[in-house]
Every structure is written in C-alpha cells, then in structure tokens.
Design a protein around this motif. Structure first.
Motif, PDB file in Angstrom:
ATOM      1  N   GLU A  13       0.828  -1.213   0.000  1.00 58.97           N
ATOM      2  CA  GLU A  13       0.000   0.000   0.000  1.00 58.97           C
ATOM      3  C   GLU A  13       0.862   1.263   0.000  1.00 58.97           C
ATOM      4  O   GLU A  13       0.581   2.224  -0.714  1.00 58.97           O
ATOM      5  CB  GLU A  13      -0.901   0.011   1.243  1.00 58.97           C
ATOM      6  CG  GLU A  13      -2.216  -0.706   1.085  1.00 58.97           C
ATOM      7  CD  GLU A  13      -3.143  -0.374   2.254  1.00 58.97           C
ATOM      8  OE1 GLU A  13      -3.648   0.772   2.318  1.00 58.97           O
ATOM      9  OE2 GLU A  13      -3.342  -1.253   3.105  1.00 58.97           O
ATOM     10  N   LYS A  17       0.719   4.016  -2.983  1.00 60.08           N
ATOM     11  CA  LYS A  17       0.208   5.357  -2.685  1.00 60.08           C
ATOM     12  C   LYS A  17       1.288   6.425  -2.827  1.00 60.08           C
ATOM     13  O   LYS A  17       0.994   7.567  -3.198  1.00 60.08           O
ATOM     14  CB  LYS A  17      -0.417   5.370  -1.292  1.00 60.08           C
ATOM     15  CG  LYS A  17      -1.710   4.554  -1.245  1.00 60.08           C
ATOM     16  CD  LYS A  17      -2.413   4.607   0.103  1.00 60.08           C
ATOM     17  CE  LYS A  17      -3.749   3.851   0.012  1.00 60.08           C
ATOM     18  NZ  LYS A  17      -4.504   3.879   1.265  1.00 60.08           N
ATOM     19  N   ARG A  20       1.473   7.068  -6.490  1.00 58.85           N
ATOM     20  CA  ARG A  20       0.283   7.823  -6.885  1.00 58.85           C
ATOM     21  C   ARG A  20       0.477   9.305  -6.570  1.00 58.85           C
ATOM     22  O   ARG A  20       0.139  10.185  -7.360  1.00 58.85           O
ATOM     23  CB  ARG A  20      -0.941   7.281  -6.149  1.00 58.85           C
ATOM     24  CG  ARG A  20      -2.263   7.869  -6.631  1.00 58.85           C
ATOM     25  CD  ARG A  20      -3.428   7.302  -5.847  1.00 58.85           C
ATOM     26  NE  ARG A  20      -3.418   5.838  -5.859  1.00 58.85           N
ATOM     27  CZ  ARG A  20      -4.113   5.077  -5.022  1.00 58.85           C
ATOM     28  NH1 ARG A  20      -4.876   5.646  -4.099  1.00 58.85           N
ATOM     29  NH2 ARG A  20      -4.050   3.766  -5.085  1.00 58.85           N
ATOM     30  N   LEU A  31       1.284  11.603   2.986  1.00 58.35           N
ATOM     31  CA  LEU A  31       0.833  10.229   3.197  1.00 58.35           C
ATOM     32  C   LEU A  31       1.105   9.889   4.664  1.00 58.35           C
ATOM     33  O   LEU A  31       2.253   9.949   5.111  1.00 58.35           O
ATOM     34  CB  LEU A  31       1.593   9.270   2.275  1.00 58.35           C
ATOM     35  CG  LEU A  31       1.151   7.800   2.205  1.00 58.35           C
ATOM     36  CD1 LEU A  31       1.754   7.115   0.977  1.00 58.35           C
ATOM     37  CD2 LEU A  31       1.534   6.986   3.432  1.00 58.35           C
ATOM     38  N   LYS A 197      -3.516  13.357   1.992  1.00 59.24           N
ATOM     39  CA  LYS A 197      -4.067  12.877   0.720  1.00 59.24           C
ATOM     40  C   LYS A 197      -4.220  11.357   0.715  1.00 59.24           C
ATOM     41  O   LYS A 197      -5.119  10.808   0.092  1.00 59.24           O
ATOM     42  CB  LYS A 197      -3.160  13.315  -0.437  1.00 59.24           C
ATOM     43  CG  LYS A 197      -3.348  14.783  -0.828  1.00 59.24           C
ATOM     44  CD  LYS A 197      -2.860  15.052  -2.241  1.00 59.24           C
ATOM     45  CE  LYS A 197      -3.349  16.401  -2.762  1.00 59.24           C
ATOM     46  NZ  LYS A 197      -2.787  17.547  -2.064  1.00 59.24           N
ATOM     47  N   GLU A 198      -3.308  10.673   1.420  1.00 60.57           N
ATOM     48  CA  GLU A 198      -3.377   9.214   1.504  1.00 60.57           C
ATOM     49  C   GLU A 198      -3.044   8.785   2.927  1.00 60.57           C
ATOM     50  O   GLU A 198      -2.340   9.490   3.653  1.00 60.57           O
ATOM     51  CB  GLU A 198      -2.379   8.552   0.530  1.00 60.57           C
ATOM     52  CG  GLU A 198      -2.623   8.847  -0.938  1.00 60.57           C
ATOM     53  CD  GLU A 198      -3.802   8.057  -1.521  1.00 60.57           C
ATOM     54  OE1 GLU A 198      -4.413   7.259  -0.773  1.00 60.57           O
ATOM     55  OE2 GLU A 198      -4.101   8.253  -2.709  1.00 60.57           O
TER      56      GLU A 198
END
Length: 786
Positions: A13, A17, A20, A31, A197-198
């Motif tokens: 993950e 992410k 991304r 993040l 954002k994540e």
C-alpha cells in the motif's frame, strides 16, 4: 524474521500510494503511515523504500524513475534508524543511508540515497545545517540543487510525526515549506496530521494476531495493599510490581524460555531531567527496598540505573537473558529504545497527575520472541501506578517531553553594544515579596475569624454527618485538661473533624486496556497512608499555597504556623494535625483560611512596600547587552528570530500580543536594523529607568521593553502597549522622553517612547502625552527611515 502478512500488505500500500502522489504533481503531498508501537514501523519503512525504488524502475505508469530521500527523526532516533537501515542494505546496496557529513554536497542527494537528519538540528534558523556558510552548502541549498539541477523529486520521511506537533510545530512546517518535498511520508503510532491525501494503517488487532505485541495492558492487577505492616504505598507498589516480575520469570522458565523479564520503575516529574527532592527521596526508597528486601543492587548487576547523573549497568540491557531485573529511570528512555524483555512498568506520579504516555507504556508491549505463549501471564503487559484518580488519561508525548530547567542565550559575536544609564535599587526587606514571621499573627487572626464566623452553623449535610460518625469507627477526642481547648473543640464540632484516624488514597485496581489514546474510567482500592507519606502529602499540599510570594522558606513557614495554630487551638500535634488538614471534608476550610490569610498579608506587604517606595533611593550603572542570559524553561520558550542581540531568542509564554506583534515587525524589517533586544521586566541586571507613578508620584522603575540599534547607529527605546492597557503609560512615556533628552549623544543618539500598534503601523509620540487613546499627532516608526 517472521513473514508477516500485515507488514507485506502495508508495504504494498505504501509503495502504491507514494507512486500515486508522485504522479499527482505538485508539492508536499502527505501520506500518513499509522502503525501501533511494536508493529515494526522501521522494518516496514525500510521494505517500502526498497520496493519503491524497484517499482519506479519497473512500472510504466510512474512519472519518475528515481527519487531522493530525506529521513527526519527527533532527538537521536535518526542515528538508530540510520544504523538499522545501513545494516539492512549492506549486502543489497539497493539504497544508501548517509549522514550529512557523508554527503557529496556538490552532487546534492543522489538517487537512492537516504539522508538522515536530526529534526532539532534544522528547525532553528541559526543551526549550522541550515545556515549559509563560506565552505559548505546548507541543507536548503543541497535540496534545491537536488530538485533543480538533477531533476530529482524529494520524498521526506518524517519519523515519530506526532512529536513535531509541539511548541515548534510552526517552525517544523516552515522547514518543510522551504525544502518543499514532493511527498511527505509521516510515520507514527499516533499521527496528528489532519486530512492527508493518503493514509496507510496497520491495525493493533492485526499485530496482536501476528503475535508481535501483547494482547493487553493490566493496570494494578490483583493488587493487595498490606494494611497490617508499616509499608508505605510506594513500598507496597514496588513489592507488587516485583512480585509480578518474578511470576513472569517463573512462567518463562516453565515454557522453556531463557528470557529474563525486566521491571521498569519510572520516577515522577519526568518532564525534567534534573532530580527534585521528591525524585531523590523515591529513588533512595526504591534502592533501599530492593537491596534490603530483595538483595537487588547495582553491584550484583540485578539493578540498572538510567538517571541524568547516574548511569549503571546499561550495556546489553536489551539482551533477552541479561542479568538485570530492574531498571530505575527518570528521564524519557532514549526514543526508539527497544527492549522486548521489558514486562512490568511501575510509574510514580505527581499528586495532581492523571496521565501517562503511550510511549512509556509501549516499552512493555513487545513480545520478546515474536510469539504468544501457552501461559497467558506472558501475553499481557503490567503497569503499577500510584495515580489517585477515578479517571486516567493515556496520552501521546511531544517533542517537549524532556526539558532542561533553563535556557541560556548568548550575545551574538561582534555585536556593536550600547552603554545606557540604568537604575536599580537595593530593596530593603520591607520591599521584598516574602513571607515574614509576622504572617503567623495574620494566619492566627484569620483562623479565629473563620471559626467564630461559622459558630453554630451546620456546614455539613445530614448525610455527611452520618458518614463522618460512622467512618473508621472513630471516637471523639478525649477531653483535654485545658478548659479553653475543650471549648474550642466544641465550637468547631459542626464544621471541623478533629478525630481523623486515616488519610486514605484510592488507586486504580484491575484495569484492562489497550495502549492507545483514551480516557479510562477505573475502579479503585482504598489505602491508608502511613506517617511518612502523610508528611510528604501535607507538605505537597502546603506547597500549592502562597505563590504570590517568594518561594524561599514559604512552604515551611506556612506549614509550621498552621501546625502551631492547630496545637494552640485544639491540642493536636504533628501527624494527627496533618491528618486533620488533609481530611477531604476539612480541606476546603483550610483552603479558605490559608488563602484569605495570604491575601490579607499580601495587602499588608503592599502597603508597606508603597510607604518604603516613597523614600526609595535609586543607584545608577551603565547597562549593556549582557554576554549571556538564563531563562526559566517552564515560563519561556525559544522563538526563531534572526536579529535578536542574544541567540537563541527566548520569549515568555505569557508575552503580550503587542510584544509578539512588535517582534514580528522588527524581524520583517531586519535589513534596516543592526539588532534588537527584548529586555527583562525585573532585577538589577535588566535595563530600567526612573519615573513617578500616578497622582501620588510614587518613585518607581520601569523596564523598557525593547532596545533597538539601527544600521545607522541610532538607538530606539520602545515600550509596547495597547490603548488603555497601562494606567501609568503616560508617566512612563514622559519619563522616557526626559531620559532620552538627558542622555542622547552624537555617538549614541536616542529616540523612542511608548509605542502602540494601529493596523500595520506602529505609533509613538515625540512629545509628552496625557494618555494613550489620542494618537492623532503621533509618529509612525518606519525602520527604513529611522
């Protein structure tokens, strides 16, 4: 190493992410990586970084093929993380962990390099790493070169992210703004970043299921407090915690393990490194009990000590079979210290405290062999504490967890100093703000007045009276031979309990919880304090009184005078008298008597001070910006400025808004200002001028807030005010104008006065004033024109 599904899932993950966010464009994409203590955050971060480098090369959808990394960590954790990752990548060479002095500055941060940085070394503007120099580049210059010349995006890893949200949070944000990384990976068991954002989360239950951490924490489990002997509560808790450690040791033997469980004992007041009298007393008590009752000493290596001034038997303390059974500590054990054999925690707390930290409890959460055992006693962590509350808070710690008692600021090198006439007075005793022997009479009169006032009044409800009659099966005090004593006792019979048998403390019992932020409702067990404890608690209570006076001798005087009054009035002495004061229904009465007496005495002292002030004689000396100045860390904090005469700039926590705004204004105008200095507000060492206060024209001193030296050599003396904030503002201003007129010279021209903010402007008058409300003809202070 165990192959853990939750770690693999988190790493996948994190990689996805991060890519991304890199593809998203823009800067400072956040993040958050949340993983409970003991989950292996560093291991997962290490795997993530290696995986990210592979994926950037192999994936067709990635905007970048290479990135550079900066790993920020508080205190010395960056060194531990550096060493862990250096060991992990030693064979594969996939990534290269480096420290600042290992960096090829001309090359910037190269692809795959992880620059490890101590957070405290960059969030202050005067630190070497972020200061421009002749021979080396600053961190900012290096990161700019990395991004602009080599086209590499920067991924910032912020370890223990929750520790940046303290008093320096705005400074931390400023550093990240300046570096401007493309992605920030913020790692913590208790992250504070809002709206990232994540986010990637490793859940506590998954880590428990993987048998990496213990199932729960038990607070004061099955604690049996011995009422039959003279053991204090502290000794009872040491015995209970040690008994639990020994039970765990036997359980490890029974399952065939060589793990030697460790008991951690933490002293109170753990926000300061230095030892208080209370700390020393408890430390001595712990050592004596362990030696006399258990044969545990530093000499036989069964006891380790981790105190600021004493460190014993710390080598290899983390090894599973180390001989040491008990660790006594006060300061926060080094951040990131990993000792999975730690099994039991005994936390002593200040009386008013109702909280302890996740980080401290987290010390006992790891499973030493990465598995759970058939004996359930080994699958829980155990905490013993003297917290006397019906609710307990589990909280996170921040970067201010350890504080030094003082902050020392030093004069900047080659500072062009001033020499200004300053006044001071040697205060006679009558002007000192201390408790004198005459306070006894004031306290005596206040007690007489209080009990005479309430004579005949029933201050307790019938329910309270019934409880008072039945509690402890106590009997009234026997009659005294002194008739007046008996009369006094009868007079207060309905308002003061004199036959107090026990002073009880209620501590939590058998509380089960997970190690996360929460407030716990707890069941308690009652314990009767012993004589030595009562002495300590009594003095702690008295120490809360009289803070409007000097501290020296204050507590001892209040305590001794109060005990004398109880002896005089009621023929009750020492420990029995202290019980009367501490009894929960009596305490409000003594609060009122003591507080009223102190307030009345303060007025007496104030009147005497004013009478003395009228005859005051001032002395003069030449004041200069001092070489160094010491500040109290409890009342002050470091503020980042570049132009203060002393570095670092230390500001009072209670600084007024005009002061703070004026500091910001001075910093904005640094190109025109050589230096500025924020003056102290009392004491011979600080800059003061004479003035006559109010209609009575009382001779006084005032401490001019700011001394400012301009680039052209002009000196400005400003005292910041808001409109109407100081009734003596006009007296001070006019005295300052007269002072400027008398002391200005060609070499040292002086200007200034009271200064007031009006929108974006700062106004002062070059003429005498009657008030601070009419500013129509005042001047604007523009540093470029000064």
């Amino acid at each position: 190493m165990k192959n853990l599904a939750y770690q693999q899932k988190a790493v996948t993950e994190l990689v996805d992410k991060t890519i991304r966010l890199l593809n998203l464009g823009g800067q400072r994409n956040k993040l958050v990586f949340e993983a409970t203590t003991g989950a292996g955050k560093t291991v997962m971060a290490c795997l993530m970084l290696a995986g990210l480098m592979d994926e950037l090369h192999d994936r067709g959808d990635s905007r970048y093929q290479e990135v550079a990394f900066i790993w920020f960590a508080p205190r010395k954790l960056h060194i531990q993380s550096y060493e862990k990752l250096k060991g992990a990548f030693e064979e594969t060479r996939t990534l290269r962990p480096i420290m600042f002095d290992e960096l090829d500055q001309n090359e910037g941060i190269r692809p795959g390099e992880i620059l490890f940085v101590n957070w405290e070394s960059v969030n202050k503007e005067n630190n070497v790493m972020v200061r421009e120099g002749d021979c080396s580049l600053s961190l900012y210059e290096i990161t700019d070169r990395t991004k602009e010349e080599f086209g590499l995006p920067i991924v910032a890893i912020i370890d223990e992210e929750h520790m940046f949200w303290s008093k320096t949070a705005d400074k931390s944000a400023a550093v990240l703004d300046r570096i401007n990384p493309t992605v920030e990976i913020r790692i913590s068991a208790t992250p504070k970043t809002a709206n990232p954002k994540e986010k990637v989360t490793v859940y506590r239950q998954d880590v428990i299921a993987a048998e990496m951490i213990k199932k729960e924490v038990m607070l004061n489990p099955e604690i049996e407090l011995n009422f039959s002997d003279e053991l204090e509560l502290n000794a009872n808790l040491i015995k209970a915690a040690l008994d639990k450690r020994n039970q765990i040791a036997e359980a490890y033997k029974a399952v065939g393990s060589n793990v030697n469980p460790l008991l951690l004992i933490q002293l109170p007041n753990d926000t300061k490194e230095s030892m208080t009298t209370e700390d020393t007393a408890i430390a001595d008590q712990v050592k004596k009990y362990l030696e006399v009752m258990c044969g545990i000493t530093t000499d036989n290596h069964r006891l380790a000590v981790w105190l600021a001034s004493e460190k014993e038997n710390l080598v290899d303390l983390e090894k599973p079979d180390n001989l040491t059974e008990v660790l006594l500590f006060k300061e926060a054990i080094a951040l990131g210290w990993d000792c999975p054999r730690a099994a039991v925690l005994l936390i002593f707390r200040k009386l008013q405290s109702d909280q302890f930290t996740i980080q401290t409890v987290g010390r006992i959460m790891r499973m030493p062999e990465h598995k759970h055992y058939q004996k359930e006693i080994l699958n829980s962590g155990y905490v013993f504490t003297d917290i006397a509350k019906d609710k307990i808070q589990i909280v996170t710690a921040d970067a201010g967890y350890i504080l030094n008692n003082t902050i020392t600021a030093h004069r900047r090198e080659n500072l062009k100093n001033v020499n200004l006439p300053s006044s001071y007075t040697e205060r006679p005793n009558v002007e000192r703000n201390y408790l004198g022997p005459d306070f006894r009479e004031v306290l005596h009169k206040e007690a007489c007045k209080f009990w005479d006032f309430i004579e005949g009044n029933l201050l307790f409800s019938l329910e309270e009276m019934a409880k008072m009659d039945n509690e402890n099966n106590s009997k009234p005090l026997p009659d005294s031979d002194n008739h007046q004593i008996n009369e006094n006792r009868k007079k207060v019979a309905n308002s003061l309990r004199l036959d107090v048998k026990n002073i009880n403390i209620e501590i939590p019992q058998d509380v089960h919880f997970q190690n996360e932020e929460q407030v716990l409702e707890v069941d308690t067990v009652k314990y009767a304090r012993k004589a030595t404890e009562i002495d300590r608690v009594f003095m702690t209570y008295i120490a809360t009184k009289g803070h409007q006076f000097e501290s020296k001798g204050r507590t001892d005087k209040i305590a001794s005078y109060l005990l004398e009054i109880l002896a005089d009035f009621f023929d009750i002495y020492e420990t029995e008298a202290k019980k009367v004061v501490l009894y929960h229904l009596n305490r409000p009465k003594f609060d009122r008597i003591i507080d009223s007496a102190l307030e009345r005495y303060a007025r007496i002292r104030d009147k005497a001070r004013k009478e003395s002030a009228a005859k005051r004689v001032f002395k003069k000396y030449g004041w200069e910006v001092p070489e160094e100045r010491t500040y109290d860390n409890e009342t002050s904090h470091i503020e980042e400025t570049g132009n203060h005469a002393l570095l670092p700039f230390v500001q009072l926590n209670q600084a007024s808004n005009p002061e703070k705004d004026f500091v910001a204004y001075l910093e904005q105008n640094s190109p025109h200002i050589d230096w500025w200095y924020k003056n102290g507000d009392k004491g011979k060492q600080h800059y003061a001028i004479e003035y006559n206060a109010g209609a009575e024209q009382v001779k006084s001193l005032f401490y001019v807030d700011f001394v400012i030296r301009m680039k052209n050599g002009h000196i400005y003396l400003f005292d910041t005010k808001s409109i109407g904030s100081d009734v003596f503002a006009s007296d001070k201003h006019n005295a300052l104008l007269q002072y400027i007129k008398e002391n200005t010279t060609e070499e040292q021209p002086l200007y200034g006065g009271v200064i007031i903010q009006n929108g974006a402007n700062w106004l002062y008058s070059s003429l005498p004033i009657d008030n601070t409300t009419d500013t129509l003809n005042w001047n604007c202070f523009y540093p470029q024109n000064a």
